[in-house]
Design a protein around this motif. Sequence first.
Motif, PDB file in Angstrom:
ATOM      1  N   GLU A 231      42.403  24.447  61.200  1.00  0.00           N
ATOM      2  CA  GLU A 231      43.617  23.916  61.620  1.00  0.00           C
ATOM      3  C   GLU A 231      43.283  22.226  61.876  1.00  0.00           C
ATOM      4  OE1 GLU A 231      45.104  26.057  64.550  1.00  0.00           O
ATOM      5  OE2 GLU A 231      45.926  27.587  63.284  1.00  0.00           O
ATOM      6  N   TRP A 232      42.316  21.893  62.713  1.00  0.00           N
ATOM      7  CA  TRP A 232      42.054  20.610  62.985  1.00  0.00           C
ATOM      8  C   TRP A 232      41.827  19.730  61.736  1.00  0.00           C
ATOM      9  CZ3 TRP A 232      37.422  18.238  61.324  1.00  0.00           C
ATOM     10  CH2 TRP A 232      37.439  16.806  61.838  1.00  0.00           C
ATOM     11  N   CYS A 234      42.828  20.359  58.418  1.00  0.00           N
ATOM     12  CA  CYS A 234      43.864  20.381  57.639  1.00  0.00           C
ATOM     13  C   CYS A 234      44.696  19.330  58.431  1.00  0.00           C
ATOM     14  CB  CYS A 234      44.486  21.782  57.594  1.00  0.00           C
ATOM     15  SG  CYS A 234      43.595  22.941  56.516  1.00  0.00           S
ATOM     16  N   ARG A 235      45.000  19.533  59.582  1.00  0.00           N
ATOM     17  CA  ARG A 235      45.808  18.272  60.451  1.00  0.00           C
ATOM     18  C   ARG A 235      45.425  16.937  59.941  1.00  0.00           C
ATOM     19  NH1 ARG A 235      50.544  18.040  60.091  1.00  0.00           N
ATOM     20  NH2 ARG A 235      50.463  20.367  60.653  1.00  0.00           N
ATOM     21  N   TRP A 236      44.062  16.805  60.039  1.00  0.00           N
ATOM     22  CA  TRP A 236      43.305  15.397  60.065  1.00  0.00           C
ATOM     23  C   TRP A 236      43.765  14.982  58.503  1.00  0.00           C
ATOM     24  CZ3 TRP A 236      40.369  12.495  56.740  1.00  0.00           C
ATOM     25  CH2 TRP A 236      40.257  11.334  57.117  1.00  0.00           C
ATOM     26  N   LEU A 238      46.164  15.877  56.362  1.00  0.00           N
ATOM     27  CA  LEU A 238      47.525  15.723  56.244  1.00  0.00           C
ATOM     28  C   LEU A 238      48.129  14.519  56.949  1.00  0.00           C
ATOM     29  CD1 LEU A 238      48.593  19.302  56.543  1.00  0.00           C
ATOM     30  CD2 LEU A 238      48.784  18.085  54.545  1.00  0.00           C
ATOM     31  N   ASP A 239      47.666  14.157  58.088  1.00  0.00           N
ATOM     32  CA  ASP A 239      47.924  13.199  58.933  1.00  0.00           C
ATOM     33  C   ASP A 239      47.508  11.469  58.462  1.00  0.00           C
ATOM     34  OD1 ASP A 239      49.487  14.597  60.517  1.00  0.00           O
ATOM     35  OD2 ASP A 239      48.204  14.483  62.217  1.00  0.00           O
ATOM     36  N   MET A 279      49.817  25.166  56.300  1.00  0.00           N
ATOM     37  CA  MET A 279      50.006  23.855  57.114  1.00  0.00           C
ATOM     38  C   MET A 279      50.443  23.007  56.092  1.00  0.00           C
ATOM     39  SD  MET A 279      46.536  23.754  59.576  1.00  0.00           S
ATOM     40  CE  MET A 279      47.448  22.230  60.313  1.00  0.00           C
TER      41      MET A 279
END
Length: 339
Positions: A231-232, A234-236, A238-239, A279
Motif C-alpha cells: 500500500e505504501w 502504490c500510494r507513493w 499515485l501521489d 488502490m
Amino acid sequence: MRGERGAMMWKPLDERVECTLCAHRCHIQSGAYGICRVRRNVNGELHTLIYGLVSARNVDPIEKKPLYHFYPATMSYSLGTVGCNFRCAHCQNYEISQATIEDIHLVEISPERAVSEALSMGCASISWTYNEPTIWFEYTYDSAKLAKAHGLATVYVTNGYITEEALTEISSYLDAFRVDIKGRENVYRKLCKARLEPVLASTKLAFDMGMHVEVVNLIIPGYNDSEEDIEWLCRWVLDNLSADVPVHFTRFYPHYRLNHVEPTPVLTLERAYEIARRMGVHYPYIGNVVGHPYENTYCPVCGTVLIERKGLYANLKLEKPECPSCGNPVPIVGLEEGS
C-alpha cells in the motif's frame, strides 16, 4: 590505462574530490576509490576506470528489462559493465556488480560500435543494464547522445541512486528510466547499504522530465511483503507519478546472500496486484511467474486484453495507443512509430 579517462560529475575539495554522480556523494582521497570502485581520485582529479569496458552484451526482448509499455515486442541492444554503488544481499548479477575491474574479463566497445551493432541487429533501443548504469555515466552519456542521433531509444535499468545534477545532465538523451523501488527505508538500510529518499527523488524527477518510467518491486518474504508495504508503494506512485505508470511486482528466488529465504509465494504476488488495482494503479503486473494472466496488459476501463504475454514473448492486440474495444487511451510508447 584501458578504460580510464577524466570523469564528469565531480568537484575538488582540497586534496580530495567530491563525486556528484550518485547520492553517496563520496569524498575521495587522492589514490582512493568511490563506493562503486570504478571511480578514482588521480592527483586531485576524478577518473572513470570503465569507459567502454563491457562485461555483458546481448540482444534482449525489451520485456526482459522489464519494460512493458515501451516499444513492446521489440529488441534492445543491452550492455553491462562492472561494479555498483549498492551492496544488495540478493543481487542476481553479483558476479559483475560486486566484482572489480581485475576480477572479470572486459571487452572494449566504443559508443560508435555499440550504436552500429544495435542498428545492424534491428534493435529499437539501447539499454544499459545488468549492473548499475549510473556508475558508467561518461560512457552511457556519449552512447545515448549518439544513439538518439541515429534514431534509437535509450534505456537506464537503474537502482535510481543518481543525483539530480547527473540526471539533469543526461536527461536530453535518456528516454526510459526503469527503476527498482525495493521497499521502505529499512529494506535499503538492511539489504542495500543505501537510503530510500534519493531513489524516490530521482524517480519523480525522471517522470517530471518526461522520461518513460516503470517501477519494479521485488517482493522478498519477510522484508517487504506486507500489505502495508504494498500500500505504501502504490500510494507513493499515485501521489508522485501517475496511475498510468506500470508497477511490476516480481518474484524473489533465493540468491547470493539471501539463499536461505524461500521464493515469494505466488499468492503474495497476486495479493500485491489486487491491492494495486484496488488502490487505483491502472497497470500492475506480476513478474518471474511465466504464463500467469497478470503478466498481460488489460484495459483499465473495459478489461480487454491489450498485450498478451508469456515470459518474454509479447503478442500485441492493439495497433495504436488506445483500447481497440472502448477507445480508452493507453500509455504505450512506440506503437505509433510502428512497433
